[in-house]
Design a protein around this motif. Structure first.
Motif, PDB file in Angstrom:
ATOM      1  N   VAL A 173       0.939  -1.102   0.217  1.00 57.06           N
ATOM      2  CA  VAL A 173      -0.057  -0.011  -0.020  1.00 57.06           C
ATOM      3  C   VAL A 173       0.923   1.273   0.031  1.00 57.06           C
ATOM      4  CG1 VAL A 173      -1.657   1.291   1.475  1.00 57.06           C
ATOM      5  CG2 VAL A 173      -1.810  -1.088   1.425  1.00 57.06           C
ATOM      6  N   LEU A 174       0.826   2.096  -0.986  1.00 53.55           N
ATOM      7  CA  LEU A 174       1.773   3.127  -1.247  1.00 53.55           C
ATOM      8  C   LEU A 174       1.046   4.231  -1.120  1.00 53.55           C
ATOM      9  CD1 LEU A 174       4.575   4.578  -1.934  1.00 53.55           C
ATOM     10  CD2 LEU A 174       3.949   4.162  -4.141  1.00 53.55           C
ATOM     11  N   GLU A 175       1.211   5.017  -0.041  1.00 53.60           N
ATOM     12  CA  GLU A 175       0.165   6.265   0.225  1.00 53.60           C
ATOM     13  C   GLU A 175       1.005   7.552  -0.034  1.00 53.60           C
ATOM     14  OE1 GLU A 175      -1.585   6.240   4.409  1.00 53.60           O
ATOM     15  OE2 GLU A 175      -2.961   7.858   3.415  1.00 53.60           O
ATOM     16  N   MET A 176       0.289   8.303  -0.737  1.00 54.79           N
ATOM     17  CA  MET A 176       1.080   9.468  -1.462  1.00 54.79           C
ATOM     18  C   MET A 176       0.147  10.653  -1.009  1.00 54.79           C
ATOM     19  SD  MET A 176       2.413   8.010  -5.050  1.00 54.79           S
ATOM     20  CE  MET A 176       3.078   9.625  -5.467  1.00 54.79           C
ATOM     21  N   ASP A 177      -0.463  10.700  -0.063  1.00 52.06           N
ATOM     22  CA  ASP A 177      -1.433  11.749   0.266  1.00 52.06           C
ATOM     23  C   ASP A 177      -0.775  13.073   0.730  1.00 52.06           C
ATOM     24  OD1 ASP A 177      -0.403  10.742   2.470  1.00 52.06           O
ATOM     25  OD2 ASP A 177      -1.403  11.677   3.890  1.00 52.06           O
ATOM     26  N   LYS A 178       0.503  13.063   0.756  1.00 58.86           N
ATOM     27  CA  LYS A 178       1.456  14.440   1.082  1.00 58.86           C
ATOM     28  C   LYS A 178       2.056  14.930  -0.149  1.00 58.86           C
ATOM     29  CE  LYS A 178       2.042  13.557   5.848  1.00 58.86           C
ATOM     30  NZ  LYS A 178       1.279  14.890   6.420  1.00 58.86           N
ATOM     31  N   VAL A 179       2.019  14.121  -1.086  1.00 62.90           N
ATOM     32  CA  VAL A 179       2.985  14.434  -2.495  1.00 62.90           C
ATOM     33  C   VAL A 179       2.028  15.510  -3.309  1.00 62.90           C
ATOM     34  CG1 VAL A 179       4.225  13.626  -4.211  1.00 62.90           C
ATOM     35  CG2 VAL A 179       4.378  12.247  -2.115  1.00 62.90           C
ATOM     36  N   SER A 180       2.584  16.574  -3.410  1.00 65.15           N
ATOM     37  CA  SER A 180       1.651  17.384  -4.253  1.00 65.15           C
ATOM     38  C   SER A 180       2.393  17.722  -5.552  1.00 65.15           C
ATOM     39  CB  SER A 180       1.258  18.691  -3.503  1.00 65.15           C
ATOM     40  OG  SER A 180       2.422  19.302  -3.205  1.00 65.15           O
ATOM     41  N   HIS A 181       3.767  17.586  -5.628  1.00 62.67           N
ATOM     42  CA  HIS A 181       4.632  17.821  -6.905  1.00 62.67           C
ATOM     43  C   HIS A 181       5.516  16.527  -6.984  1.00 62.67           C
ATOM     44  CE1 HIS A 181       3.270  21.734  -5.707  1.00 62.67           C
ATOM     45  NE2 HIS A 181       3.939  22.366  -6.867  1.00 62.67           N
ATOM     46  N   MET A 182       5.523  16.335  -8.325  1.00 60.84           N
ATOM     47  CA  MET A 182       6.360  15.081  -8.467  1.00 60.84           C
ATOM     48  C   MET A 182       6.793  15.141  -9.915  1.00 60.84           C
ATOM     49  SD  MET A 182       5.023  11.153  -7.802  1.00 60.84           S
ATOM     50  CE  MET A 182       4.470  10.727  -9.663  1.00 60.84           C
ATOM     51  N   SER A 183       8.090  14.860 -10.056  1.00 63.11           N
ATOM     52  CA  SER A 183       8.745  14.821 -11.374  1.00 63.11           C
ATOM     53  C   SER A 183       8.421  13.390 -12.196  1.00 63.11           C
ATOM     54  CB  SER A 183      10.319  15.220 -11.350  1.00 63.11           C
ATOM     55  OG  SER A 183      10.990  14.070 -10.914  1.00 63.11           O
ATOM     56  N   SER A 184       8.670  13.665 -13.414  1.00 64.57           N
ATOM     57  CA  SER A 184       8.570  12.213 -14.208  1.00 64.57           C
ATOM     58  C   SER A 184       9.860  11.383 -13.711  1.00 64.57           C
ATOM     59  CB  SER A 184       8.715  12.497 -15.970  1.00 64.57           C
ATOM     60  OG  SER A 184      10.085  12.923 -16.281  1.00 64.57           O
ATOM     61  N   ALA A 185      10.908  11.778 -13.280  1.00 65.39           N
ATOM     62  CA  ALA A 185      11.864  10.798 -12.592  1.00 65.39           C
ATOM     63  C   ALA A 185      11.198   9.863 -11.729  1.00 65.39           C
ATOM     64  CB  ALA A 185      13.115  11.478 -12.013  1.00 65.39           C
ATOM     65  N   MET A 186      10.158  10.418 -10.793  1.00 63.82           N
ATOM     66  CA  MET A 186       9.396   9.550  -9.773  1.00 63.82           C
ATOM     67  C   MET A 186       8.538   8.839 -10.399  1.00 63.82           C
ATOM     68  SD  MET A 186       9.311   8.946  -6.669  1.00 63.82           S
ATOM     69  CE  MET A 186       8.597   7.555  -5.894  1.00 63.82           C
ATOM     70  N   LEU A 187       7.741   9.131 -11.460  1.00 63.34           N
ATOM     71  CA  LEU A 187       6.973   8.254 -12.406  1.00 63.34           C
ATOM     72  C   LEU A 187       7.803   6.953 -12.769  1.00 63.34           C
ATOM     73  CD1 LEU A 187       4.919  10.585 -14.410  1.00 63.34           C
ATOM     74  CD2 LEU A 187       4.035   9.417 -12.403  1.00 63.34           C
ATOM     75  N   GLY A 188       9.074   7.121 -13.299  1.00 62.06           N
ATOM     76  CA  GLY A 188       9.946   6.100 -13.813  1.00 62.06           C
ATOM     77  C   GLY A 188      10.134   5.159 -12.508  1.00 62.06           C
ATOM     78  N   LYS A 189      10.311   5.645 -11.368  1.00 61.29           N
ATOM     79  CA  LYS A 189      10.600   4.550 -10.154  1.00 61.29           C
ATOM     80  C   LYS A 189       9.188   3.935  -9.972  1.00 61.29           C
ATOM     81  CE  LYS A 189      14.580   6.512  -9.222  1.00 61.29           C
ATOM     82  NZ  LYS A 189      15.842   5.677  -9.836  1.00 61.29           N
ATOM     83  N   LEU A 190       8.097   4.464 -10.146  1.00 59.12           N
ATOM     84  CA  LEU A 190       6.727   3.827  -9.650  1.00 59.12           C
ATOM     85  C   LEU A 190       6.565   2.747 -10.969  1.00 59.12           C
ATOM     86  CD1 LEU A 190       4.319   6.936  -8.715  1.00 59.12           C
ATOM     87  CD2 LEU A 190       5.735   4.975  -7.295  1.00 59.12           C
ATOM     88  N   VAL A 191       7.009   3.012 -12.023  1.00 60.45           N
ATOM     89  CA  VAL A 191       6.728   1.884 -13.332  1.00 60.45           C
ATOM     90  C   VAL A 191       7.828   0.976 -12.877  1.00 60.45           C
ATOM     91  CG1 VAL A 191       7.294   1.342 -15.715  1.00 60.45           C
ATOM     92  CG2 VAL A 191       6.063   3.608 -14.838  1.00 60.45           C
ATOM     93  N   ALA A 192       8.839   1.176 -12.221  1.00 61.02           N
ATOM     94  CA  ALA A 192       9.973   0.269 -12.019  1.00 61.02           C
ATOM     95  C   ALA A 192       9.317  -0.806 -11.059  1.00 61.02           C
ATOM     96  CB  ALA A 192      11.323   0.808 -11.660  1.00 61.02           C
TER      97      ALA A 192
END
Lengths: 154, 124
Positions: free
Chosen positions: B51-70
């Motif tokens: 369970v990945l909770e991201m309620d606090k994250v309001s700004h995120m770069s595409s590098a983090m999207l890459g980590k989520l895909v991995a």
């Protein structure tokens, strides 16, 4: 995707309001973004509920210049220039690299791109900006968008 | 640094609650640290329920999207399950634009999901 590389030089219009040159060091990225965000806030050029889009675009274009254009070489600088041309702002970001081939940018409409761990930056920028143009084989990016409101005393 | 970036709580049946504490995920070192911590969990618990909770994250770069895909790929390889919970409203358009909303299971409530997955553990 509506991405192509333009021939010639970018058409500069408007008044230069800010200019910085920085080495390609990722630890300098966030302070640079914050400096630009402060200018946009002060001039009311972006709505607060759209600030995350501006942040994303700044992050992507700076990372592209430092990491892809300059290949992370801290000896190679990127230069950013922000212009005010009345109803719109215009940001030029120049790196020292060889540019890129638009066809190499993953196509978000291609299902095979979905599981890639990179290559989404340009798609994200195209979504929010009014214009995203590249010059000099891709080593110069120009980001354009209408101001949220007119300059308030800036 | 990592303690300020996220918290991890482990429950029975390898149900894990990973909560990101940063509001802006732009710094490459922080993104790498979070990505490595998430992949480490999949190495340690191949059939995890994450369970990945991201309620606090309001700004995120595409590098983090890459980590989520991995992470998504690693969880799938281990035949585990992953859900992103309480995604900040400013981030949903980012997932839609990149079409990643199609591959991630998005859930509104982390606590409910933690209970549900403990009641319905992965078998085998």
């Amino acid at each position: 995707m509506k991405l192509r590389i333009n021939a010639g030089e970018p058409r500069i219009s408007g008044r230069l309001v800010w200019e910085q040159t920085r080495p390609s060091r990722l630890d300098l990225k966030v302070p640079l973004i914050d400096e630009l965000l402060a200018i946009f806030r002060e001039r009311h050029w972006v709505e607060s509920d759209e600030e995350h889009w501006l942040t994303l675009c700044l992050d992507e274009v700076i990372v592209n210049g430092m990491l892809h254009g300059n290949e992370g070489d801290p000896q190679l600088p990127i230069t950013l220039r922000l212009f005010d041309d009345g109803s719109r702002w215009r940001l030029l970001v120049e790196d020292q690299g060889e540019g890129f081939v638009p066809e190499d940018v993953p196509d978000p409409d291609d299902e095979r791109s979905l599981m890639l761990e990179h290559g989404r930056g340009i798609v994200i920028m195209l979504q929010w900006l009014d214009e995203l143009r590249y010059f000099r084989k891709g080593s110069c990016a120009m980001l354009v968008r209408a101001k949220a409101r007119g300059d308030a005393g800036a | 640094m990592n303690r300020a970036l996220y918290t991890i709580e482990t429950y029975k049946y390898e149900v894990i609650w990973f909560r990101i504490l940063k509001d802006r995920l732009l710094d490459a070192r922080e993104i790498d640290a979070i990505g490595q911590a998430l992949l480490h969990l999949t190495d340690m618990h191949p059939r995890l329920s994450l369970v990945l909770e991201m309620d606090k994250v309001s700004h995120m770069s595409s590098a983090m999207l890459g980590k989520l895909v991995a992470l998504h790929k690693a969880v799938r390889r281990g035949k585990g399950r992953l859900a992103i919970c309480n995604l900040h409203k400013s981030l949903m358009p980012l997932f839609k634009v990149t079409k990643l909303d199609k591959i991630f299971d998005m859930q509104p409530d982390a606590q409910e999901l933690l209970l549900l997955w403990q009641r319905k553990p992965l078998l085998g």
